[in-house]
Design a protein around this motif. Structure first.
Motif, mmCIF file in Angstrom:
data_model
loop_
_atom_site.group_PDB
_atom_site.id
_atom_site.type_symbol
_atom_site.label_atom_id
_atom_site.label_comp_id
_atom_site.label_asym_id
_atom_site.label_seq_id
_atom_site.Cartn_x
_atom_site.Cartn_y
_atom_site.Cartn_z
ATOM 1 N N THR A 44 0.876 -1.171 0.000
ATOM 2 C CA THR A 44 0.000 0.000 0.000
ATOM 3 C C THR A 44 0.912 1.219 0.000
ATOM 4 O O THR A 44 1.860 1.290 0.780
ATOM 5 N N GLU B 78 -3.983 6.973 -0.783
ATOM 6 C CA GLU B 78 -3.459 5.639 -0.504
ATOM 7 C C GLU B 78 -4.043 4.645 -1.506
ATOM 8 O O GLU B 78 -5.260 4.551 -1.671
ATOM 9 N N GLU C 276 -3.576 0.571 -3.515
ATOM 10 C CA GLU C 276 -3.048 -0.788 -3.405
ATOM 11 C C GLU C 276 -2.219 -1.118 -4.639
ATOM 12 O O GLU C 276 -2.580 -0.760 -5.764
#
Length: 327
Positions: free
Chosen positions: A184, A218, A220
């Motif tokens: 992440t 943020e 992935e």
């Protein structure tokens, strides 16, 4: 002595009939609206209603293109024959050179890729850095009907991507990025189509004002080799193609394929001559990595150029694995 035909032409206007005499025994008669004649070569005439002006450009002995515009547009269009292909390029002679060249490169790149996808029998395109789905839509417009698997990690762009693909059962979308390691990470967003996991370089900040407004999101990150089985599911003879447009992060995506990169018959990567992002690889480094894995260049198309110097900033580099070409 006037002929009966000529006498009739002289009388008709008194009866409220407009007459446009084209000569050689031919005339156009109309009740409403004045007609205008524009010569089209030696054997034809364009007859229009109203006072608008038209430009006629001859493409072939039996083909003309007619354009309407304000003022006198004669000479505004240039016709260029493209070798012995039978194709012709028509363009506005007043176009800005840089804008015209980049638009032509985008067009040529798209058709080049579409031709290669057909030639190499590609049935799955990995669209990494999909943004709002521009690349996938272009593939469909160019006739590609196989599977598209798009990856876009930012929330706003992914919403637009989902909408673009929602009525296409063979266009799959995933809300994450691809890279060397699964993690992440904070991504720089708010840069429209130029969002990146890398920060802007000094050169990039000087070139683009959008880099001055920096916020992060943020997201992935997954490895490419970890998602390939799912992406290729149901294909009896997978022949994938890898398109990468990740704003300086393409080599990280490529590394995440591991040994499974050998399964790809071709790839497309945005390679930088002038680096917009800190830590991004230069063109020679990226191309060398791709060549070391068995891909060879089939086309290089400029994406952006400097206004002042004409230098290319980035190229779309299209590469194929020659050994994968159908016999």
């Amino acid at each position: 002595m006037q002929t009966l035909y000529r006498s009739l032409l002289n009388v008709l206007p008194r009866l409220g009939v407009q007459v446009l005499d084209l000569g050689s025994g031919t005339a156009v008669l109309s009740r409403r609206g004045k007609r205008k004649r524009t010569a089209v070569g030696r054997e034809a005439d364009l007859v229009t209603r109203g006072s608008g002006r038209y430009a006629v450009t001859r493409v072939r002995p039996d083909t003309w293109v007619v354009a309407r515009g304000r003022g006198d547009p004669s000479g505004a269009w240039t016709n260029v024959r493209l070798g012995d292909t039978g194709a012709h390029l028509l363009y506005d002679a007043g176009s800005d050179e840089r804008t015209f060249q980049l638009a032509a490169a985008t067009y040529l790149c798209g058709h080049h890729v579409a031709g290669l996808l057909e030639k190499y029998e590609v049935n799955c395109v990995f669209d990494v850095g999909a943004n709002a789905g521009q690349y996938g839509r272009r593939l469909r417009q160019l006739g590609y009907t196989g599977r598209i698997v798009s990856f876009e990690p930012t929330e706003e762009a992914f919403g637009k991507l989902e909408k673009a693909a929602k009525d296409d059962p063979e266009w799959w979308v995933f809300p994450f990025a691809l890279g060397r390691e699964e993690a992440t990470q904070s991504m720089h967003v708010g840069w429209a189509t130029m969002n990146s996991l890398l920060g802007a370089s000094d050169y990039g900040k000087e070139r683009y004002r959008r880099f001055a407004k920096d916020r992060t999101e943020e997201i992935e990150i997954r490895r490419l080799d970890s998602v390939m089985d799912k992406a290729l599911a149901g294909l009896t003879d997978p022949r994938p193609y890898l398109k990468m447009d990740t704003q300086g992060y393409d080599l990280e995506v490529f590394a995440g394929a591991g040994e499974r990169i050998e399964e790809f018959v071709g790839l497309q990567s945005e390679v930088a001559v002038l680096r917009l992002y800190e830590g991004s690889p230069g063109m020679s480094e990226a191309v060398a990595a791709y060549e070391d894995s068995g891909f060879g260049i089939t086309g290089m198309y400029p994406v952006t150029r400097e206004d002042t110097t004409g230098r290319v900033v980035e190229f779309d580099c299209v590469m194929m694995r020659a050994a994968a070409a159908p016999k």
